[in-house]
Design a protein around this motif. Structure first.
Motif, PDB file in Angstrom:
ATOM      1  N   ALA A 190      23.566 -35.813 -46.907  1.00  0.00           N
ATOM      2  CA  ALA A 190      24.266 -34.546 -46.482  1.00  0.00           C
ATOM      3  C   ALA A 190      24.148 -33.441 -47.602  1.00  0.00           C
ATOM      4  CB  ALA A 190      25.441 -34.643 -46.064  1.00  0.00           C
ATOM      5  N   ALA A 191      24.466 -33.927 -49.150  1.00  0.00           N
ATOM      6  CA  ALA A 191      24.543 -33.068 -49.909  1.00  0.00           C
ATOM      7  C   ALA A 191      23.093 -32.744 -50.077  1.00  0.00           C
ATOM      8  CB  ALA A 191      24.783 -33.831 -51.482  1.00  0.00           C
ATOM      9  N   ALA A 192      22.163 -33.447 -50.262  1.00  0.00           N
ATOM     10  CA  ALA A 192      20.513 -33.120 -50.171  1.00  0.00           C
ATOM     11  C   ALA A 192      20.233 -32.162 -49.172  1.00  0.00           C
ATOM     12  CB  ALA A 192      19.663 -34.257 -50.078  1.00  0.00           C
ATOM     13  N   THR A 193      20.798 -32.290 -47.769  1.00  0.00           N
ATOM     14  CA  THR A 193      20.352 -31.643 -46.751  1.00  0.00           C
ATOM     15  C   THR A 193      21.092 -30.179 -47.071  1.00  0.00           C
ATOM     16  OG1 THR A 193      20.444 -33.156 -45.190  1.00  0.00           O
ATOM     17  CG2 THR A 193      20.991 -31.127 -44.384  1.00  0.00           C
ATOM     18  N   MET A 194      22.173 -29.830 -47.444  1.00  0.00           N
ATOM     19  CA  MET A 194      22.787 -28.865 -47.839  1.00  0.00           C
ATOM     20  C   MET A 194      22.159 -28.062 -48.944  1.00  0.00           C
ATOM     21  SD  MET A 194      25.383 -27.095 -46.586  1.00  0.00           S
ATOM     22  CE  MET A 194      24.720 -25.216 -46.464  1.00  0.00           C
ATOM     23  N   THR A 195      21.487 -28.734 -50.148  1.00  0.00           N
ATOM     24  CA  THR A 195      20.887 -28.137 -51.121  1.00  0.00           C
ATOM     25  C   THR A 195      19.656 -27.562 -50.576  1.00  0.00           C
ATOM     26  OG1 THR A 195      22.173 -29.890 -52.393  1.00  0.00           O
ATOM     27  CG2 THR A 195      20.479 -28.420 -53.700  1.00  0.00           C
ATOM     28  N   TRP A 196      18.916 -28.370 -49.918  1.00  0.00           N
ATOM     29  CA  TRP A 196      17.708 -27.904 -49.306  1.00  0.00           C
ATOM     30  C   TRP A 196      17.749 -26.524 -48.426  1.00  0.00           C
ATOM     31  CZ3 TRP A 196      12.513 -29.043 -49.249  1.00  0.00           C
ATOM     32  CH2 TRP A 196      11.614 -28.319 -48.477  1.00  0.00           C
ATOM     33  N   LEU A 213      17.537 -30.027 -58.281  1.00  0.00           N
ATOM     34  CA  LEU A 213      18.886 -29.678 -58.159  1.00  0.00           C
ATOM     35  C   LEU A 213      19.233 -30.312 -56.746  1.00  0.00           C
ATOM     36  CD1 LEU A 213      19.137 -25.917 -58.822  1.00  0.00           C
ATOM     37  CD2 LEU A 213      19.580 -27.906 -60.330  1.00  0.00           C
ATOM     38  N   ILE A 214      18.283 -30.640 -55.740  1.00  0.00           N
ATOM     39  CA  ILE A 214      18.420 -31.481 -54.682  1.00  0.00           C
ATOM     40  C   ILE A 214      18.800 -32.774 -54.975  1.00  0.00           C
ATOM     41  CG2 ILE A 214      17.477 -32.405 -52.740  1.00  0.00           C
ATOM     42  CD1 ILE A 214      15.783 -29.857 -52.385  1.00  0.00           C
ATOM     43  N   GLU A 215      18.094 -33.326 -56.077  1.00  0.00           N
ATOM     44  CA  GLU A 215      18.482 -34.795 -56.516  1.00  0.00           C
ATOM     45  C   GLU A 215      19.931 -34.800 -57.073  1.00  0.00           C
ATOM     46  OE1 GLU A 215      16.835 -38.151 -59.657  1.00  0.00           O
ATOM     47  OE2 GLU A 215      16.574 -35.918 -60.096  1.00  0.00           O
ATOM     48  N   TYR A 216      20.139 -33.613 -57.764  1.00  0.00           N
ATOM     49  CA  TYR A 216      21.439 -33.647 -58.755  1.00  0.00           C
ATOM     50  C   TYR A 216      22.393 -33.643 -57.392  1.00  0.00           C
ATOM     51  CZ  TYR A 216      24.919 -31.739 -61.700  1.00  0.00           C
ATOM     52  OH  TYR A 216      26.086 -31.349 -62.584  1.00  0.00           O
ATOM     53  N   ALA A 217      22.495 -32.996 -56.365  1.00  0.00           N
ATOM     54  CA  ALA A 217      23.498 -32.895 -55.339  1.00  0.00           C
ATOM     55  C   ALA A 217      23.689 -34.200 -54.759  1.00  0.00           C
ATOM     56  CB  ALA A 217      23.206 -31.835 -54.240  1.00  0.00           C
ATOM     57  N   ALA A 218      22.367 -34.863 -54.420  1.00  0.00           N
ATOM     58  CA  ALA A 218      22.537 -36.075 -53.815  1.00  0.00           C
ATOM     59  C   ALA A 218      23.139 -37.164 -54.839  1.00  0.00           C
ATOM     60  CB  ALA A 218      21.380 -36.526 -53.365  1.00  0.00           C
ATOM     61  N   LEU A 259      33.054 -32.785 -46.712  1.00  0.00           N
ATOM     62  CA  LEU A 259      33.468 -31.589 -47.503  1.00  0.00           C
ATOM     63  C   LEU A 259      32.952 -31.943 -48.895  1.00  0.00           C
ATOM     64  CD1 LEU A 259      37.085 -31.367 -46.358  1.00  0.00           C
ATOM     65  CD2 LEU A 259      34.939 -29.649 -45.971  1.00  0.00           C
ATOM     66  N   ARG A 260      32.947 -33.123 -49.393  1.00  0.00           N
ATOM     67  CA  ARG A 260      32.474 -33.610 -50.593  1.00  0.00           C
ATOM     68  C   ARG A 260      30.955 -33.201 -50.740  1.00  0.00           C
ATOM     69  NH1 ARG A 260      34.428 -39.497 -52.998  1.00  0.00           N
ATOM     70  NH2 ARG A 260      36.183 -38.555 -53.914  1.00  0.00           N
ATOM     71  N   ALA A 261      30.074 -33.603 -49.626  1.00  0.00           N
ATOM     72  CA  ALA A 261      28.670 -33.253 -49.669  1.00  0.00           C
ATOM     73  C   ALA A 261      28.498 -31.629 -49.880  1.00  0.00           C
ATOM     74  CB  ALA A 261      28.121 -33.514 -48.224  1.00  0.00           C
ATOM     75  N   LEU A 262      29.370 -30.847 -49.075  1.00  0.00           N
ATOM     76  CA  LEU A 262      29.363 -29.430 -49.575  1.00  0.00           C
ATOM     77  C   LEU A 262      29.549 -29.019 -50.961  1.00  0.00           C
ATOM     78  CD1 LEU A 262      29.094 -26.732 -47.803  1.00  0.00           C
ATOM     79  CD2 LEU A 262      31.355 -26.824 -47.728  1.00  0.00           C
ATOM     80  N   ASP A 263      30.457 -29.677 -51.314  1.00  0.00           N
ATOM     81  CA  ASP A 263      30.995 -29.559 -52.886  1.00  0.00           C
ATOM     82  C   ASP A 263      29.976 -30.028 -53.606  1.00  0.00           C
ATOM     83  OD1 ASP A 263      33.355 -28.406 -51.827  1.00  0.00           O
ATOM     84  OD2 ASP A 263      34.635 -30.453 -52.284  1.00  0.00           O
ATOM     85  N   ALA A 264      29.314 -31.104 -53.431  1.00  0.00           N
ATOM     86  CA  ALA A 264      28.196 -31.374 -54.194  1.00  0.00           C
ATOM     87  C   ALA A 264      26.969 -30.536 -54.460  1.00  0.00           C
ATOM     88  CB  ALA A 264      27.677 -32.766 -53.995  1.00  0.00           C
ATOM     89  N   ALA A 265      26.723 -29.922 -53.352  1.00  0.00           N
ATOM     90  CA  ALA A 265      25.592 -28.921 -53.085  1.00  0.00           C
ATOM     91  C   ALA A 265      25.967 -27.688 -53.734  1.00  0.00           C
ATOM     92  CB  ALA A 265      25.247 -28.551 -51.759  1.00  0.00           C
ATOM     93  N   MET A 266      27.502 -27.222 -53.658  1.00  0.00           N
ATOM     94  CA  MET A 266      27.836 -26.227 -54.410  1.00  0.00           C
ATOM     95  C   MET A 266      27.928 -26.272 -55.701  1.00  0.00           C
ATOM     96  SD  MET A 266      30.665 -24.629 -56.224  1.00  0.00           S
ATOM     97  CE  MET A 266      31.959 -25.819 -55.579  1.00  0.00           C
ATOM     98  N   LEU A 267      28.176 -27.533 -56.540  1.00  0.00           N
ATOM     99  CA  LEU A 267      28.054 -27.666 -57.802  1.00  0.00           C
ATOM    100  C   LEU A 267      26.766 -27.708 -58.564  1.00  0.00           C
ATOM    101  CD1 LEU A 267      31.096 -30.255 -58.011  1.00  0.00           C
ATOM    102  CD2 LEU A 267      31.020 -28.068 -59.302  1.00  0.00           C
ATOM    103  N   ALA A 268      25.797 -28.187 -57.671  1.00  0.00           N
ATOM    104  CA  ALA A 268      24.407 -28.493 -57.962  1.00  0.00           C
ATOM    105  C   ALA A 268      23.904 -26.980 -58.216  1.00  0.00           C
ATOM    106  CB  ALA A 268      23.702 -29.256 -57.139  1.00  0.00           C
ATOM    107  N   LYS A 269      24.207 -26.063 -57.313  1.00  0.00           N
ATOM    108  CA  LYS A 269      23.788 -24.792 -57.251  1.00  0.00           C
ATOM    109  C   LYS A 269      24.343 -24.118 -58.511  1.00  0.00           C
ATOM    110  CE  LYS A 269      23.905 -20.667 -54.078  1.00  0.00           C
ATOM    111  NZ  LYS A 269      24.318 -20.061 -52.987  1.00  0.00           N
ATOM    112  N   GLN A 270      25.552 -24.100 -58.643  1.00  0.00           N
ATOM    113  CA  GLN A 270      26.275 -23.511 -59.656  1.00  0.00           C
ATOM    114  C   GLN A 270      25.996 -23.891 -61.297  1.00  0.00           C
ATOM    115  OE1 GLN A 270      27.619 -20.538 -59.146  1.00  0.00           O
ATOM    116  NE2 GLN A 270      27.082 -20.958 -56.751  1.00  0.00           N
ATOM    117  N   LEU A 271      25.804 -25.411 -61.268  1.00  0.00           N
ATOM    118  CA  LEU A 271      25.777 -25.873 -62.744  1.00  0.00           C
ATOM    119  C   LEU A 271      24.387 -26.573 -62.935  1.00  0.00           C
ATOM    120  CD1 LEU A 271      29.159 -28.173 -62.484  1.00  0.00           C
ATOM    121  CD2 LEU A 271      28.964 -25.953 -63.314  1.00  0.00           C
ATOM    122  N   GLY A 272      23.574 -26.701 -62.011  1.00  0.00           N
ATOM    123  CA  GLY A 272      22.265 -27.301 -62.460  1.00  0.00           C
ATOM    124  C   GLY A 272      21.633 -26.374 -63.324  1.00  0.00           C
ATOM    125  N   TYR A 273      21.682 -25.045 -63.123  1.00  0.00           N
ATOM    126  CA  TYR A 273      21.042 -24.206 -63.961  1.00  0.00           C
ATOM    127  C   TYR A 273      21.592 -24.092 -65.564  1.00  0.00           C
ATOM    128  CZ  TYR A 273      18.455 -22.792 -60.018  1.00  0.00           C
ATOM    129  OH  TYR A 273      17.812 -22.811 -58.585  1.00  0.00           O
TER     130      TYR A 273
END
Length: 273
Positions: free
Chosen positions: A168-174, A182-187, A219-233
């Motif tokens: 779900a984290a990978a799904t949300m990051t896509w 960053l997709i990998e990071y979230a997953a 909710l954790r999946a959503l948080d993982a996608a958000m963190l990847a989005k904000q921290l991955g760069y």
């Protein structure tokens, strides 16, 4: 996953293109079928009240949660309540013998639909884009299934809810249109922070703690996608998805059998049924 990411980079294709390269002509139609089945399970669960069958006499709460979300003014709380209600709706359907999609398992079947339905209803993402996100999430589930396990009886709940959370984290990051790294990071985060999660269903039913874990996992999946989005760069993630899959496999081996679907330890033992 390292091999897949290297391949798509060399070929200049997306992860969704990679999926299509390895599936037949009917696969896109199949994705729509799966997406519709997921949505039907959400909508069915949101309509029902009463008590789930079984000795626990657990009350259905998804409908009430959804109504609370509709009446909540704070946007952040409202969005998270919507997602939770969708996850609960599917998990309650599963517990009560309704139709669900095993994504990747029955016990974790509420997490992927919750994220996808949220994207559809709250973010207004079209189905033609959601099936691509679904396919990308499936890659990560298949990597876990191939190289470790998605079975609670084999690896504990980390293999079920952990795998679903990663998918779900990978799904949300896509959906966020982030790059493959960053997709990998979230997953990776989705699975990493479920490491060691035990499978200890009370009374042998997929109800306590399973239903709640679906809401929490979404909710954790959503948080993982958000963190990847904000921290991955800001910095490169030092832990690969493949590494976490290996760790999860070894952790599952080390778990006592009491914490792998037997209901002989943990919460199940404490509850005393």
């Amino acid at each position: 996953m390292d091999q897949i990411l290297k391949y798509v980079e060399e070929q200049g294709i997306s992860l969704y293109d990679y999926v299509l390269e390895n599936e037949d002509d009917s696969f896109v139609e199949f994705l729509y079928k799966i997406l519709d089945a997921m949505f039907q399970s959400v909508e069915s669960g949101l309509k029902k009240e009463g008590t789930i069958q079984g000795k626990l006499k657990l009350k259905r709460v998804a409908k009430s949660m959804f109504q609370q979300a509709q009446n909540t003014r704070r946007e952040a709380d409202r969005e998270r309540l919507f997602i939770s209600s969708y996850a609960y709706a599917v998990a309650e359907e599963n517990a009560d013998g309704g139709q669900i999609v095993t994504a990747p398992t029955c016990g974790a079947s509420g997490i992927m639909p919750a994220i996808l339905y949220y994207c559809y209803k709250q973010l207004h993402i079209e189905k033609k884009d959601l099936i691509k996100a679904l396919a990308v999430g499936g890659i990560f589930g298949n990597v876990v299934k191939t190289n470790a396990t998605i079975s609670g009886a084999d690896g504990g709940c980390q293999a079920e809810v952990g795998s679903a959370c990663a998918m779900a984290a990978a799904t949300m990051t896509w959906i966020y249109e982030l790059n493959n790294s960053l997709i990998e990071y979230a997953a990776e985060m989705g699975l990493e922070h479920n490491l060691g999660l035990t499978c200890d269903p009370v009374g042998g039913y997929v109800q306590i703690p399973c239903i709640e874990r679906n809401g929490y996992g979404s909710l954790r999946a959503l948080d993982a996608a958000m963190l990847a989005k904000q921290l991955g760069y800001l910095r490169k993630n030092k832990v690969s998805f493949d590494a976490i899959v290996r760790v999860m496999k070894e952790t599952g081996k080390d778990l006592s059998s009491a914490y792998k679907e037997t209901s002989l330890g943990g919460l199940a033992k404490e509850f005393g049924l």
